[in-house]
Design an enzyme around this catalytic site. Structure first.
Site, mmCIF file in Angstrom:
data_model
loop_
_atom_site.group_PDB
_atom_site.id
_atom_site.type_symbol
_atom_site.label_atom_id
_atom_site.label_comp_id
_atom_site.label_asym_id
_atom_site.label_seq_id
_atom_site.Cartn_x
_atom_site.Cartn_y
_atom_site.Cartn_z
ATOM 1 N N CYS A 88 1.045 -1.058 0.191
ATOM 2 C CA CYS A 88 -0.043 -0.323 -0.505
ATOM 3 C C CYS A 88 0.988 1.433 0.414
ATOM 4 C CB CYS A 88 -0.875 0.168 1.796
ATOM 5 S SG CYS A 88 -2.400 1.412 1.367
ATOM 6 N N CYS A 272 -4.309 6.115 -4.122
ATOM 7 C CA CYS A 272 -3.990 4.675 -4.008
ATOM 8 C C CYS A 272 -1.999 4.632 -4.829
ATOM 9 C CB CYS A 272 -5.079 3.504 -4.887
ATOM 10 S SG CYS A 272 -3.842 2.621 -4.824
#
Length: 334
Positions: A88, A272
């Site tokens: 992530c 993201c």
């Protein structure tokens, strides 16, 4: 008989709007029983991330001691649906801020190593000054272009141009996927997790029903209904491990990309990090962008550089929203 619920201290943090519940996994008093290790079941994570009955977040980050020599910490990241994620990008900056502000990393060091499930990441940071954000540049590593490793079904059908650090490497571009709204073409890249990038070059090519029937002149990324098609594409058989789906509008200058993203196991998020990196790489590979790109996401901007060493570097802020204590039901709930 069910055990007592845990009282856990947390910090609510975000990177360009991609938000997380961050928990101390070093055993420094973050958990009421003082244990050094904290393990949450999938249902416990779902409960914490619920935006109505929990804290609310795109995922949980348990920051733990490093797993490899020289690492300052490990980012144990779990998606909001309880599934484990390899990587992530926004979470790495948040974990770095946590490590610095908890005194585990010297604020004057300016750099640290963070272990992730996709390997160690080198991070350079500027501590937050009054009125300023904590800013970090993460070495996200080399982009993965080989379709088998992304993973995505199909074979490489295009060669990376000489203008990119991956010159001569094969990748899968214009993968045709049939959907209830017509066929779409995506480019596939992994940044430790799989991404399918849909470049929206011409709004006339996008079905009107994804904009509530609006004519082409009134269609834009902001009013596109990406949830429906994101859910369909995420679990398409072309992606054996599912995929994050990026919706990208290139700029005429080639230096900027407008982006929305549907993350596997989460849904649409405001940003993201790995998706921004994958989109920037895909844009450079397909002639829609250069090697230094600013991405405009719903939660803010990220800068992505694809440098000569074939590593992708992402720069952006990390912010704390608030701190608190949550009572998490015992593991017998799931």
């Amino acid at each position: 008989m069910k055990g007592a619920a845990m009282r856990v201290e947390f910090r609510k943090m975000h990177g360009t709007g991609n938000d997380f519940v961050v928990i101390d996994g070093f055993g420094q008093g973050g958990v009421s029983d003082g244990s050094a290790a904290l393990s949450l079941s999938a249902k416990q994570v779902i409960a914490v991330c619920d935006r109505h009955f929990g804290v609310g977040a795109d995922g949980v980050i348990i920051v733990e001691p490093g797993q490899t020599p020289g690492a300052d910490g490990f980012m144990n990241y779990i998606n909001a649906d309880g599934s484990l994620a390899q990587m992530c990008g926004n979470g790495t900056r948040v974990a770095a801020k946590w490590l610095v502000e908890r005194g585990i990393v010297d604020p004057g060091a300016g750099e640290l190593i963070l272990d992730t499930r996709s390997g160690p990441k080198a991070i350079k940071f500027t501590p937050a000054a009054p009125g300023k954000d904590f800013v970090a540049t993460v070495d996200m590593g080399e982009p993965i272009l080989d379709p088998e490793r992304v993973p995505v079904t199909g074979k490489a059908n295009t060669i990376a141009p000489d203008s990119t650090p991956a010159a001569g490497a094969g990748f899968l571009s214009n993968l045709n996927i049939a959907t209830p709204w017509g066929d779409i073409l995506v480019t596939c890249v992994s940044m430790g997790n799989p991404h399918a990038i849909w470049f929206l070059d011409d709004w006339r090519d996008v079905p009107a029903e994804l904009f509530g029937g609006a004519p082409a002149s009134e269609r834009n990324l902001a009013n596109m209904e990406i949830d429906r098609i994101g859910k369909f594409l995420e679990s398409n058989p072309a992606f054996p491990e599912k995929a994050n789906i990026e919706f990208i509008v290139p700029s005429e200058s080639g230096k900027e990309l407008e982006m929305r993203v549907f993350e596997r196991g989460v849904g649409e998020t405001l940003a993201c990090g790995t998706g921004a990196c994958a989109a920037a790489v895909a844009a450079a590979l397909t002639g829609r962008g250069g090697l230094d790109t600013t991405l405009h996401l719903r939660g803010g901007d990220l800068r992505v550089e694809w440098r000569a060493d074939n590593h992708v570097y992402m720069t952006g802020p990390a912010t704390e929203s608030f701190q608190g204590v949550i009572e998490i039901p015992d593991r017998s709930m799931g």
